[in-house]
Design a protein around this motif. Structure first.
Motif, PDB file in Angstrom:
ATOM      1  N   ARG A   1      -2.217  -2.002   0.368  1.00 26.71           N
ATOM      2  CA  ARG A   1      -2.869  -1.977   1.678  1.00 26.71           C
ATOM      3  C   ARG A   1      -1.882  -1.754   2.820  1.00 26.71           C
ATOM      4  N   PHE A   2      -0.629  -1.484   2.475  1.00 24.28           N
ATOM      5  CA  PHE A   2       0.414  -1.345   3.482  1.00 24.28           C
ATOM      6  C   PHE A   2       0.857   0.109   3.608  1.00 24.28           C
ATOM      7  N   ASP A   3       1.262   0.512   4.803  1.00 23.63           N
ATOM      8  CA  ASP A   3       1.782   1.860   5.028  1.00 23.63           C
ATOM      9  C   ASP A   3       3.177   2.022   4.423  1.00 23.63           C
ATOM     10  N   ALA A   4       3.908   0.943   4.314  1.00 26.09           N
ATOM     11  CA  ALA A   4       5.210   0.883   3.638  1.00 26.09           C
ATOM     12  C   ALA A   4       5.407  -0.557   3.189  1.00 26.09           C
ATOM     13  N   ALA A   5       6.148  -0.738   2.118  1.00 33.46           N
ATOM     14  CA  ALA A   5       6.415  -2.086   1.603  1.00 33.46           C
ATOM     15  C   ALA A   5       7.795  -2.096   0.969  1.00 33.46           C
ATOM     16  N   MET A   6       8.543  -3.138   1.235  1.00 30.50           N
ATOM     17  CA  MET A   6       9.901  -3.261   0.724  1.00 30.50           C
ATOM     18  C   MET A   6       9.973  -4.438  -0.253  1.00 30.50           C
ATOM     19  N   PRO A   7      11.039  -4.513  -1.065  1.00 29.75           N
ATOM     20  CA  PRO A   7      11.181  -5.627  -2.013  1.00 29.75           C
ATOM     21  C   PRO A   7      11.296  -6.973  -1.290  1.00 29.75           C
ATOM     22  N   PHE A   8      11.016  -8.027  -2.024  1.00 29.45           N
ATOM     23  CA  PHE A   8      11.132  -9.375  -1.478  1.00 29.45           C
ATOM     24  C   PHE A   8      12.596  -9.771  -1.363  1.00 29.45           C
ATOM     25  N   SER A   9      12.900 -10.503  -0.310  1.00 31.34           N
ATOM     26  CA  SER A   9      14.227 -11.048  -0.074  1.00 31.34           C
ATOM     27  C   SER A   9      14.039 -12.423   0.547  1.00 31.34           C
ATOM     28  N   GLU A  10      14.602 -13.435  -0.081  1.00 29.75           N
ATOM     29  CA  GLU A  10      14.449 -14.815   0.384  1.00 29.75           C
ATOM     30  C   GLU A  10      12.981 -15.207   0.492  1.00 29.75           C
ATOM     31  N   GLY A  11      12.162 -14.707  -0.452  1.00 28.65           N
ATOM     32  CA  GLY A  11      10.763 -15.099  -0.528  1.00 28.65           C
ATOM     33  C   GLY A  11       9.823 -14.343   0.389  1.00 28.65           C
ATOM     34  N   LEU A  12      10.348 -13.401   1.176  1.00 27.95           N
ATOM     35  CA  LEU A  12       9.515 -12.617   2.094  1.00 27.95           C
ATOM     36  C   LEU A  12       9.782 -11.130   1.886  1.00 27.95           C
ATOM     37  N   ALA A  13       8.741 -10.321   2.117  1.00 31.59           N
ATOM     38  CA  ALA A  13       8.885  -8.863   2.018  1.00 31.59           C
ATOM     39  C   ALA A  13       8.419  -8.249   3.323  1.00 31.59           C
ATOM     40  N   ARG A  14       9.165  -7.263   3.792  1.00 30.47           N
ATOM     41  CA  ARG A  14       8.759  -6.574   5.022  1.00 30.47           C
ATOM     42  C   ARG A  14       7.769  -5.479   4.676  1.00 30.47           C
ATOM     43  N   VAL A  15       6.727  -5.406   5.487  1.00 34.80           N
ATOM     44  CA  VAL A  15       5.673  -4.420   5.272  1.00 34.80           C
ATOM     45  C   VAL A  15       5.306  -3.778   6.605  1.00 34.80           C
TER      46      VAL A  15
END
Length: 178
Positions: free
Chosen positions: A33-47
């Motif tokens: 559902r995201f236009d871009a998604a990055m891997p998780f780092s420290e339990g959070l992922a940037r989207v």
């Protein structure tokens, strides 16, 4: 349409133009559902959603609503972020609040408690700590991240390895490649 590396048991994948996350069995853990998604780092992922960056938890719920023009991953509890694509960078905490106010035209990842930043309107980098305070005197043309207590830096004349206090432990002439 696309798939990225499996990291910490989860991978980002693109299906029908949207990004989501799958487990090693190729089952969706977070639907695309995201236009871009990055891997998780420290339990959070940037989207990315509608040209704004935010962060999700492994459940897929937003921990930081998309409101940033630019962000990088969390390291040591902080992530570089700017409100607009071309505005100054600062560092946000895991609540999405600026722990270090935007004042930098270049910012990177914290490593061993320090990061090299270039203040807006300046040419040279210096190091700040996790509180945003200047860590030590010294300005550098380039600066890598700290690893094993040392960091490679350069000035207009020299390259050097410095320690966490900014003391030079090795120095040599800067020689441009021919």
């Amino acid at each position: 349409e696309d798939a990225r590396e499996l990291r910490d048991g989860i991978a980002t994948v693109k299906v029908n133009g949207k990004w989501g996350y799958i487990n090693p069995r190729a089952s969706f853990t977070i639907e695309p559902r995201f236009d871009a998604a990055m891997p998780f780092s420290e339990g959070l992922a940037r989207v990315l959603v509608d040209k704004r960056w935010g962060f999700i938890e492994r459940s897929g719920d937003f921990s930081i609503t998309p409101r940033f023009g630019r962000v990088i991953d969390f390291r040591m509890g902080l992530a570089s972020a700017s409100l607009e694509q071309r505005s100054p960078d600062g560092y946000i905490n895991e609540s999405g609040d600026f722990a270090i106010e935007p004042a930098y035209q270049y910012s990177g990842y914290f490593s061993e408690g320090l990061v090299a930043v270039t203040p807006v309107g300046q040419r040279f980098k210096h190091f700040i700590n996790l509180r945003g305070e200047r860590a030590f005197a010294g300005e550098y043309l380039t600066a890598d991240s700290f690893q094993n207590g040392l960091c490679l830096v350069s000035t207009l004349k020299n390259i050097a390895y410095i320690d966490h206090q900014g003391h030079t432990v090795w120095e040599g002439p800067y020689i441009e490649g021919r």
